[in-house]
Design a protein around this motif. Structure first.
Motif, PDB file in Angstrom:
ATOM      1  N   ARG A 149      53.471  42.323  49.094  1.00  0.00           N
ATOM      2  CA  ARG A 149      53.109  42.054  50.902  1.00  0.00           C
ATOM      3  C   ARG A 149      52.258  41.419  51.010  1.00  0.00           C
ATOM      4  NH1 ARG A 149      51.855  48.734  49.719  1.00  0.00           N
ATOM      5  NH2 ARG A 149      53.857  50.126  49.493  1.00  0.00           N
ATOM      6  N   ALA A 150      51.587  40.504  50.733  1.00  0.00           N
ATOM      7  CA  ALA A 150      51.145  39.279  50.814  1.00  0.00           C
ATOM      8  C   ALA A 150      51.341  38.499  52.033  1.00  0.00           C
ATOM      9  CB  ALA A 150      49.974  39.590  49.952  1.00  0.00           C
ATOM     10  N   GLU A 151      51.269  37.604  52.924  1.00  0.00           N
ATOM     11  CA  GLU A 151      51.499  36.629  53.343  1.00  0.00           C
ATOM     12  C   GLU A 151      51.843  35.688  53.025  1.00  0.00           C
ATOM     13  OE1 GLU A 151      51.315  36.785  58.221  1.00  0.00           O
ATOM     14  OE2 GLU A 151      49.604  37.037  57.449  1.00  0.00           O
ATOM     15  N   LEU A 152      52.631  34.532  53.480  1.00  0.00           N
ATOM     16  CA  LEU A 152      52.551  33.186  52.927  1.00  0.00           C
ATOM     17  C   LEU A 152      52.442  32.613  54.142  1.00  0.00           C
ATOM     18  CD1 LEU A 152      51.891  31.539  49.667  1.00  0.00           C
ATOM     19  CD2 LEU A 152      55.150  31.837  49.817  1.00  0.00           C
ATOM     20  N   LEU A 153      51.404  31.772  53.247  1.00  0.00           N
ATOM     21  CA  LEU A 153      51.397  30.884  54.922  1.00  0.00           C
ATOM     22  C   LEU A 153      51.359  29.516  54.250  1.00  0.00           C
ATOM     23  CD1 LEU A 153      48.502  32.553  56.485  1.00  0.00           C
ATOM     24  CD2 LEU A 153      50.882  33.169  57.107  1.00  0.00           C
ATOM     25  N   THR A 154      51.785  28.634  54.679  1.00  0.00           N
ATOM     26  CA  THR A 154      51.129  27.033  54.849  1.00  0.00           C
ATOM     27  C   THR A 154      49.492  26.321  55.573  1.00  0.00           C
ATOM     28  OG1 THR A 154      51.466  26.193  57.494  1.00  0.00           O
ATOM     29  CG2 THR A 154      53.958  26.172  55.749  1.00  0.00           C
ATOM     30  N   LEU A 155      48.647  25.982  55.228  1.00  0.00           N
ATOM     31  CA  LEU A 155      48.117  25.437  54.863  1.00  0.00           C
ATOM     32  C   LEU A 155      47.002  25.753  56.292  1.00  0.00           C
ATOM     33  CD1 LEU A 155      45.395  24.941  53.799  1.00  0.00           C
ATOM     34  CD2 LEU A 155      45.168  22.441  53.473  1.00  0.00           C
ATOM     35  N   ALA A 156      48.564  25.342  57.543  1.00  0.00           N
ATOM     36  CA  ALA A 156      48.384  25.035  58.930  1.00  0.00           C
ATOM     37  C   ALA A 156      47.884  25.714  59.244  1.00  0.00           C
ATOM     38  CB  ALA A 156      49.409  23.769  59.571  1.00  0.00           C
ATOM     39  N   GLU A 157      49.068  26.522  59.160  1.00  0.00           N
ATOM     40  CA  GLU A 157      49.284  27.887  59.641  1.00  0.00           C
ATOM     41  C   GLU A 157      47.953  28.822  59.263  1.00  0.00           C
ATOM     42  OE1 GLU A 157      54.032  29.233  59.059  1.00  0.00           O
ATOM     43  OE2 GLU A 157      52.585  29.352  57.348  1.00  0.00           O
ATOM     44  N   TYR A 158      47.858  28.509  58.135  1.00  0.00           N
ATOM     45  CA  TYR A 158      46.395  29.463  57.897  1.00  0.00           C
ATOM     46  C   TYR A 158      45.413  28.789  57.606  1.00  0.00           C
ATOM     47  CZ  TYR A 158      42.510  31.474  54.716  1.00  0.00           C
ATOM     48  OH  TYR A 158      41.541  31.690  54.268  1.00  0.00           O
TER      49      TYR A 158
ATOM     50  N   PHE B 268      45.892  31.381  41.214  1.00  0.00           N
ATOM     51  CA  PHE B 268      45.060  31.311  41.169  1.00  0.00           C
ATOM     52  C   PHE B 268      43.870  31.430  41.903  1.00  0.00           C
ATOM     53  CE2 PHE B 268      40.764  28.140  41.310  1.00  0.00           C
ATOM     54  CZ  PHE B 268      39.936  28.600  40.793  1.00  0.00           C
ATOM     55  N   LEU B 269      42.592  32.736  42.026  1.00  0.00           N
ATOM     56  CA  LEU B 269      41.993  33.392  43.622  1.00  0.00           C
ATOM     57  C   LEU B 269      40.710  32.656  43.440  1.00  0.00           C
ATOM     58  CD1 LEU B 269      42.293  37.003  42.332  1.00  0.00           C
ATOM     59  CD2 LEU B 269      44.078  36.193  43.827  1.00  0.00           C
ATOM     60  N   TYR B 270      40.541  31.828  44.929  1.00  0.00           N
ATOM     61  CA  TYR B 270      40.075  31.008  45.087  1.00  0.00           C
ATOM     62  C   TYR B 270      39.185  31.795  46.917  1.00  0.00           C
ATOM     63  CZ  TYR B 270      43.450  28.457  47.614  1.00  0.00           C
ATOM     64  OH  TYR B 270      44.521  27.466  47.804  1.00  0.00           O
ATOM     65  N   ARG B 271      37.993  31.058  47.380  1.00  0.00           N
ATOM     66  CA  ARG B 271      37.413  31.304  48.535  1.00  0.00           C
ATOM     67  C   ARG B 271      38.046  29.917  49.253  1.00  0.00           C
ATOM     68  NH1 ARG B 271      31.239  32.550  50.000  1.00  0.00           N
ATOM     69  NH2 ARG B 271      31.097  31.674  51.896  1.00  0.00           N
ATOM     70  N   ASN B 272      38.277  31.002  50.173  1.00  0.00           N
ATOM     71  CA  ASN B 272      39.166  29.608  51.613  1.00  0.00           C
ATOM     72  C   ASN B 272      39.092  29.642  53.105  1.00  0.00           C
ATOM     73  OD1 ASN B 272      39.809  26.978  52.107  1.00  0.00           O
ATOM     74  ND2 ASN B 272      42.078  27.756  51.951  1.00  0.00           N
ATOM     75  N   PRO B 273      38.136  29.373  53.649  1.00  0.00           N
ATOM     76  CA  PRO B 273      37.781  28.110  53.686  1.00  0.00           C
ATOM     77  C   PRO B 273      35.789  28.489  52.743  1.00  0.00           C
ATOM     78  CG  PRO B 273      37.293  28.707  56.031  1.00  0.00           C
ATOM     79  CD  PRO B 273      37.847  29.934  55.316  1.00  0.00           C
TER      80      PRO B 273
ATOM     81  N   PRO C 228      46.945  35.052  51.831  1.00  0.00           N
ATOM     82  CA  PRO C 228      45.823  35.842  51.025  1.00  0.00           C
ATOM     83  C   PRO C 228      46.046  37.417  51.277  1.00  0.00           C
ATOM     84  CG  PRO C 228      46.532  34.815  53.430  1.00  0.00           C
ATOM     85  CD  PRO C 228      47.844  34.654  52.883  1.00  0.00           C
ATOM     86  N   LEU C 229      44.266  37.492  50.219  1.00  0.00           N
ATOM     87  CA  LEU C 229      44.390  38.600  49.863  1.00  0.00           C
ATOM     88  C   LEU C 229      43.433  39.581  50.210  1.00  0.00           C
ATOM     89  CD1 LEU C 229      45.502  38.196  46.414  1.00  0.00           C
ATOM     90  CD2 LEU C 229      46.970  38.783  47.657  1.00  0.00           C
ATOM     91  N   PHE C 230      42.240  39.220  50.116  1.00  0.00           N
ATOM     92  CA  PHE C 230      40.883  40.223  49.767  1.00  0.00           C
ATOM     93  C   PHE C 230      39.558  39.422  51.323  1.00  0.00           C
ATOM     94  CE2 PHE C 230      42.714  40.069  45.822  1.00  0.00           C
ATOM     95  CZ  PHE C 230      42.538  41.135  45.537  1.00  0.00           C
TER      96      PHE C 230
ATOM     97  N   GLU D 201      44.833  27.547  61.365  1.00  0.00           N
ATOM     98  CA  GLU D 201      44.995  28.311  62.958  1.00  0.00           C
ATOM     99  C   GLU D 201      44.311  29.504  63.629  1.00  0.00           C
ATOM    100  OE1 GLU D 201      49.426  27.611  64.105  1.00  0.00           O
ATOM    101  OE2 GLU D 201      48.949  26.016  63.643  1.00  0.00           O
ATOM    102  N   ARG D 202      44.297  30.161  62.117  1.00  0.00           N
ATOM    103  CA  ARG D 202      43.935  31.201  62.236  1.00  0.00           C
ATOM    104  C   ARG D 202      42.578  31.868  61.172  1.00  0.00           C
ATOM    105  NH1 ARG D 202      48.308  35.588  59.458  1.00  0.00           N
ATOM    106  NH2 ARG D 202      50.010  34.062  60.616  1.00  0.00           N
TER     107      ARG D 202
END
Length: 359
Positions: A43-52, A100-105, A77-79, A54-55
């Motif tokens: 169910r999680a969205e799949l975004l390009t880095l540019a899309e991510y 891999f799971l990581y914090r972004n930003p 984005p998951l959590f 922006e939001r």
């Protein structure tokens, strides 16, 4: 609603089992959590880095990053972990390429010290200290005989905090040193140490450490704090002597507890940046020149120390589930610098040989 369902399924049989252990002992729980996880990913969205970008808001000491392990720039984005009373919050994403799971930003490397500038040593003492010493001993035992006797071997504790592990290393006969970014923690460490020494900064800042030649390097709950893991692990590999090993303890991103609790998982803390599993960590090690890795299951401190209140049948069930599923809520790994290290220290462990990275 969930409480009603659990009551209908299990009655009151597991009410006295600590919450973190129930997930391993209640029948059907493992399957339910795995299904829950697969649905979350679907169910999680799949975004390009540019899309991510922006939001997503960017903090003063933060930067947008791509996956450090495989370079994929796509974001899933998951959590959204959030601290008490909303004092802190961040976004955790999944790499669709390697999982891999990581914090972004993420935190900019040059600002990492901001997280540990003041008062961090207070967190590393008190009841925390007693719990940590117990976990050190249990983990060292799981990688016997690497830590049984130091015999004058050189040991570097990276992220040594208030020196709790360096004390144990001294007692076991290691020629030990440590580095940490928290100045008050380093000061506290040197107050408690006799032969070992803690230094403020990075290995490059300390000539005695920068020269390398270490037989053992330890990362106790440090890996999740590193914003540039490839750079750091290349450095660790260069600091190891032939036949050397790197011991890692970190939160486990494949944990059933993560899959059950989501953003409320106890591995998502204020200063954690990246989250590894037994599936993703070998990529980090292979890309930075290590020859092999072995993992040992983590059953929980009280179970391993023999102080749990679980009955013997439930303890056996918990151990079976941990071994058959996620390996536990913490990830324990021993990375081998070369084949000599595997031959010397790999006996009794299930060693995963890592092919040489060509990149």
């Amino acid at each position: 609603m969930k409480r009603t369902i659990y009551r209908a399924l299990y009655g009151s049989r597991y009410d006295r089992v600590p919450w973190g252990q129930r997930i391993y002992v209640r029948p059907g729980e493992r399957l339910a959590r795995e299904v829950q996880w697969r649905l979350r990913l679907r169910r999680a969205e799949l975004l390009t880095l540019a899309e991510y970008r922006e939001r997503t808001d960017l903090g003063e000491i933060e930067e947008f990053v791509v996956c450090h392990l495989c370079g994929d720039s796509r974001q899933q984005p998951l959590f959204r972990p959030t601290g008490p009373k909303g004092r802190w919050s961040y976004q955790v994403v999944r790499c669709p390429g390697c999982g891999f799971l990581y914090r972004n930003p993420n935190i900019r490397p040059e600002r990492l010290g901001d997280l540990y500038a003041n008062g961090y040593s207070a967190f590393l003492t008190g009841k925390y200290a007693a719990d940590r010493r117990r976990r050190y001993r249990l983990t060292m035992d799981s990688f016997h005989p690497v830590f049984a006797q130091g015999g004058g071997r050189r040991l570097l504790d990276f992220g040594c905090g208030a020196g709790l592990f360096l004390e144990l290393a001294e007692q076991r006969g290691f020629d030990a040193a440590g580095v940490d970014l928290s100045p008050d923690s380093v000061a506290e460490a040197n107050r408690r140490l006799s032969r070992a020494r803690a230094y403020h900064g990075t290995p490059e800042d300390v000539p005695e450490i920068a020269v390398g030649g270490f037989d053992v390097i330890t990362l106790w709950s440090v890996l999740a704090h590193l914003p540039r893991p490839l750079d750091d692990f290349r450095r660790f590999r260069s600091l190891l002597a032939p036949g050397g090993v790197l011991m890692i303890l970190t939160v486990n991103a494949a944990s059933l507890q993560l899959k059950a609790h989501g953003s409320a998982w106890n591995g998502f803390t204020k200063n954690h940046l990246m989250f590894y599993s037994a599936e993703t960590m070998p990529t980090l090690l292979r890309r930075t020149g290590f020859a092999g890795v072995a993992f040992t299951p983590f059953y929980g401190d009280t179970v391993e120390a023999g102080t749990t209140k679980l009955s013997e049948p439930l303890q056996r069930r918990l151990r079976r589930k941990v071994e058959a599923s996620d390996g536990g809520n913490m990830l324990r790994a021993l990375a081998f610098a070369d084949d000599e290290a595997i031959d010397r220290w790999g006996g009794g462990l299930k060693v995963r040989h890592l092919p040489k990275y060509e990149g």
